[in-house]
Each structure stands twice: as structure tokens, then as C-alpha cells.
Design a protein around this motif. Sequence first.
Motif, PDB file in Angstrom:
ATOM      1  N   MET A 124       0.838  -1.194   0.000  1.00 46.91           N
ATOM      2  CA  MET A 124       0.000   0.000   0.000  1.00 46.91           C
ATOM      3  C   MET A 124       0.877   1.250   0.000  1.00 46.91           C
ATOM      4  SD  MET A 124      -3.091   0.838   2.517  1.00 46.91           S
ATOM      5  CE  MET A 124      -3.787   2.428   2.571  1.00 46.91           C
ATOM      6  N   ARG A 125       0.438   2.243  -0.686  1.00 49.08           N
ATOM      7  CA  ARG A 125       1.187   3.505  -0.760  1.00 49.08           C
ATOM      8  C   ARG A 125       1.221   4.201   0.590  1.00 49.08           C
ATOM      9  NH1 ARG A 125      -0.232   6.394  -6.440  1.00 49.08           N
ATOM     10  NH2 ARG A 125       1.963   6.887  -6.490  1.00 49.08           N
ATOM     11  N   LYS A 126       2.355   4.786   0.865  1.00 50.74           N
ATOM     12  CA  LYS A 126       2.521   5.524   2.108  1.00 50.74           C
ATOM     13  C   LYS A 126       1.800   6.875   2.024  1.00 50.74           C
ATOM     14  CE  LYS A 126       6.320   6.394   5.251  1.00 50.74           C
ATOM     15  NZ  LYS A 126       7.761   6.481   5.367  1.00 50.74           N
ATOM     16  N   ARG A 127       1.878   7.483   0.859  1.00 54.95           N
ATOM     17  CA  ARG A 127       1.262   8.796   0.651  1.00 54.95           C
ATOM     18  C   ARG A 127      -0.010   8.602  -0.164  1.00 54.95           C
ATOM     19  NH1 ARG A 127       6.978  10.131  -0.247  1.00 54.95           N
ATOM     20  NH2 ARG A 127       7.627  11.327   1.561  1.00 54.95           N
ATOM     21  N   ASN A 128      -1.134   8.514   0.523  1.00 58.85           N
ATOM     22  CA  ASN A 128      -2.378   8.248  -0.186  1.00 58.85           C
ATOM     23  C   ASN A 128      -3.387   9.392  -0.093  1.00 58.85           C
ATOM     24  OD1 ASN A 128      -2.997   7.924   2.463  1.00 58.85           O
ATOM     25  ND2 ASN A 128      -3.496   5.749   2.338  1.00 58.85           N
ATOM     26  N   VAL A 129      -2.974  10.550   0.427  1.00 58.84           N
ATOM     27  CA  VAL A 129      -3.846  11.717   0.483  1.00 58.84           C
ATOM     28  C   VAL A 129      -3.453  12.641  -0.665  1.00 58.84           C
ATOM     29  CG1 VAL A 129      -4.551  13.735   1.822  1.00 58.84           C
ATOM     30  CG2 VAL A 129      -4.086  11.557   2.979  1.00 58.84           C
ATOM     31  N   GLU A 130      -4.435  12.910  -1.518  1.00 54.64           N
ATOM     32  CA  GLU A 130      -4.181  13.791  -2.663  1.00 54.64           C
ATOM     33  C   GLU A 130      -4.781  15.156  -2.352  1.00 54.64           C
ATOM     34  OE1 GLU A 130      -5.350  13.990  -7.358  1.00 54.64           O
ATOM     35  OE2 GLU A 130      -5.254  12.044  -6.363  1.00 54.64           O
ATOM     36  N   ILE A 131      -3.987  16.216  -2.603  1.00 51.88           N
ATOM     37  CA  ILE A 131      -4.456  17.577  -2.354  1.00 51.88           C
ATOM     38  C   ILE A 131      -4.341  18.357  -3.652  1.00 51.88           C
ATOM     39  CG2 ILE A 131      -4.019  19.721  -1.107  1.00 51.88           C
ATOM     40  CD1 ILE A 131      -2.941  18.041   1.184  1.00 51.88           C
ATOM     41  N   LEU A 132      -5.434  18.957  -4.051  1.00 53.25           N
ATOM     42  CA  LEU A 132      -5.463  19.777  -5.257  1.00 53.25           C
ATOM     43  C   LEU A 132      -5.704  21.215  -4.827  1.00 53.25           C
ATOM     44  CD1 LEU A 132      -5.624  20.061  -8.356  1.00 53.25           C
ATOM     45  CD2 LEU A 132      -8.095  19.718  -8.120  1.00 53.25           C
ATOM     46  N   PHE A 133      -4.875  22.123  -5.298  1.00 52.06           N
ATOM     47  CA  PHE A 133      -5.118  23.534  -5.005  1.00 52.06           C
ATOM     48  C   PHE A 133      -4.707  24.364  -6.213  1.00 52.06           C
ATOM     49  CE2 PHE A 133      -0.881  22.658  -3.537  1.00 52.06           C
ATOM     50  CZ  PHE A 133      -0.142  23.788  -3.811  1.00 52.06           C
ATOM     51  N   ARG A 134      -5.200  25.557  -6.273  1.00 47.87           N
ATOM     52  CA  ARG A 134      -4.992  26.415  -7.434  1.00 47.87           C
ATOM     53  C   ARG A 134      -4.027  27.549  -7.092  1.00 47.87           C
ATOM     54  NH1 ARG A 134      -8.605  24.728 -11.074  1.00 47.87           N
ATOM     55  NH2 ARG A 134     -10.494  23.748 -10.300  1.00 47.87           N
ATOM     56  N   LEU A 135      -3.248  27.937  -8.098  1.00 49.40           N
ATOM     57  CA  LEU A 135      -2.316  29.052  -7.985  1.00 49.40           C
ATOM     58  C   LEU A 135      -2.559  30.015  -9.138  1.00 49.40           C
ATOM     59  CD1 LEU A 135       0.990  27.033  -7.409  1.00 49.40           C
ATOM     60  CD2 LEU A 135      -0.381  28.155  -5.660  1.00 49.40           C
ATOM     61  N   THR A 136      -2.174  31.259  -8.923  1.00 54.06           N
ATOM     62  CA  THR A 136      -2.178  32.191 -10.055  1.00 54.06           C
ATOM     63  C   THR A 136      -0.982  31.829 -10.937  1.00 54.06           C
ATOM     64  OG1 THR A 136      -0.748  33.802  -8.988  1.00 54.06           O
ATOM     65  CG2 THR A 136      -3.125  34.043  -8.602  1.00 54.06           C
ATOM     66  N   ARG A 137      -0.967  32.348 -12.137  1.00 51.66           N
ATOM     67  CA  ARG A 137       0.163  32.080 -13.038  1.00 51.66           C
ATOM     68  C   ARG A 137       1.472  32.555 -12.407  1.00 51.66           C
ATOM     69  NH1 ARG A 137       0.232  30.326 -17.842  1.00 51.66           N
ATOM     70  NH2 ARG A 137      -1.898  30.844 -18.346  1.00 51.66           N
ATOM     71  N   ARG A 138       1.436  33.731 -11.760  1.00 50.66           N
ATOM     72  CA  ARG A 138       2.643  34.267 -11.122  1.00 50.66           C
ATOM     73  C   ARG A 138       3.095  33.356  -9.977  1.00 50.66           C
ATOM     74  NH1 ARG A 138       4.012  36.379  -6.782  1.00 50.66           N
ATOM     75  NH2 ARG A 138       1.948  36.733  -5.959  1.00 50.66           N
ATOM     76  N   GLU A 139       2.159  32.885  -9.166  1.00 45.94           N
ATOM     77  CA  GLU A 139       2.499  31.983  -8.060  1.00 45.94           C
ATOM     78  C   GLU A 139       3.100  30.675  -8.584  1.00 45.94           C
ATOM     79  OE1 GLU A 139      -0.915  33.292  -4.782  1.00 45.94           O
ATOM     80  OE2 GLU A 139      -1.379  31.794  -6.319  1.00 45.94           O
ATOM     81  N   ALA A 140       2.503  30.150  -9.650  1.00 38.01           N
ATOM     82  CA  ALA A 140       3.009  28.901 -10.237  1.00 38.01           C
ATOM     83  C   ALA A 140       4.415  29.098 -10.797  1.00 38.01           C
ATOM     84  CB  ALA A 140       2.063  28.419 -11.335  1.00 38.01           C
ATOM     85  N   GLN A 141       4.656  30.246 -11.428  1.00 41.80           N
ATOM     86  CA  GLN A 141       5.991  30.536 -11.968  1.00 41.80           C
ATOM     87  C   GLN A 141       7.007  30.657 -10.833  1.00 41.80           C
ATOM     88  OE1 GLN A 141       5.139  34.064 -14.266  1.00 41.80           O
ATOM     89  NE2 GLN A 141       4.825  32.889 -16.164  1.00 41.80           N
ATOM     90  N   GLU A 142       6.614  31.311  -9.758  1.00 43.42           N
ATOM     91  CA  GLU A 142       7.507  31.464  -8.596  1.00 43.42           C
ATOM     92  C   GLU A 142       7.803  30.102  -7.979  1.00 43.42           C
ATOM     93  OE1 GLU A 142      10.007  33.462  -6.086  1.00 43.42           O
ATOM     94  OE2 GLU A 142       8.962  34.259  -7.838  1.00 43.42           O
ATOM     95  N   LEU A 143       6.798  29.261  -7.848  1.00 41.22           N
ATOM     96  CA  LEU A 143       6.994  27.916  -7.318  1.00 41.22           C
ATOM     97  C   LEU A 143       7.953  27.135  -8.217  1.00 41.22           C
ATOM     98  CD1 LEU A 143       6.370  25.561  -5.403  1.00 41.22           C
ATOM     99  CD2 LEU A 143       4.375  25.054  -6.840  1.00 41.22           C
ATOM    100  N   ASP A 144       7.706  27.174  -9.520  1.00 42.98           N
ATOM    101  CA  ASP A 144       8.565  26.440 -10.457  1.00 42.98           C
ATOM    102  C   ASP A 144      10.007  26.936 -10.412  1.00 42.98           C
ATOM    103  OD1 ASP A 144       6.526  24.768 -11.257  1.00 42.98           O
ATOM    104  OD2 ASP A 144       5.997  25.964 -13.018  1.00 42.98           O
ATOM    105  N   LYS A 145      10.179  28.256 -10.266  1.00 47.94           N
ATOM    106  CA  LYS A 145      11.530  28.830 -10.180  1.00 47.94           C
ATOM    107  C   LYS A 145      12.259  28.309  -8.939  1.00 47.94           C
ATOM    108  CE  LYS A 145      12.347  33.208  -9.029  1.00 47.94           C
ATOM    109  NZ  LYS A 145      12.314  34.682  -9.066  1.00 47.94           N
TER     110      LYS A 145
END
Length: 108
Positions: free
Chosen positions: A1-22
Motif C-alpha cells: 500500500m502507498r505511504k502517501r495516499n492523500v491527494e491535495i489539489l489547489f490552485r495558484l495564479t500564473r505568477r504563483e506557479a511561476q515562482e513555485l517552479d523557479k
Amino acid sequence: MRKRNVEILFRLTRREAQELDKKVKKSGLSREAFLRAMIEGYQLHEKPGPVFYETMRQMSAIGNNLNQIAAKANALGFVDQPLYEKEALKWRKFQTEVKEKFLVPEKS
């Protein structure tokens, strides 16, 4: 069985997503590993450049040589003085180079 079985989906603005990716790219981790580390309270650093890894390789090589000298001295009951002095000189030179590369301010 997977250890990490809780999936979390959340939304970011394009700027937030770019900052996260950077930040993820700088860390050298996957996005998931980056977020897990942040949740656990780790202070993340940028992934070191190639100079760091070359420095670590050199330090490891010198350490291995010194370890071989110590093992030989232990087995034979005496130290190979010329070899020891050669490795000690290498270590001092390496130490100076590291200080100059990472600690001494550069003139602009």
C-alpha cells in the motif's frame, strides 16, 4: 500500500506557479519533494553548482589518500614520511584554494 495516499489539489495564479517552479528548479528537487520539505519546515537552499561538486570530489580524494597512509602506517608500524608530506602539502594547497574561491571577497 502507498505511504502517501492523500491527494491535495489547489490552485495558484500564473505568477504563483511561476515562482513555485523557479524555486523548485533552483532546489534541484521535484515539485512534490520541494513542497514536502517546506511542509516539514526545512530551510531549502539552491542546488550547488559544479564547482561545489568538484571541490567535494577533491576533498574526498585527499581524505582517501590520507586514510591509506594511516592504514599503511598502522600495518607497518611506521609512517611513509615523504608520502605523508606530499599529501599534507596537497591538503594545505587545497585549503587555500577553497578559502580564496569561497571566502575571500572579489574585487570588482
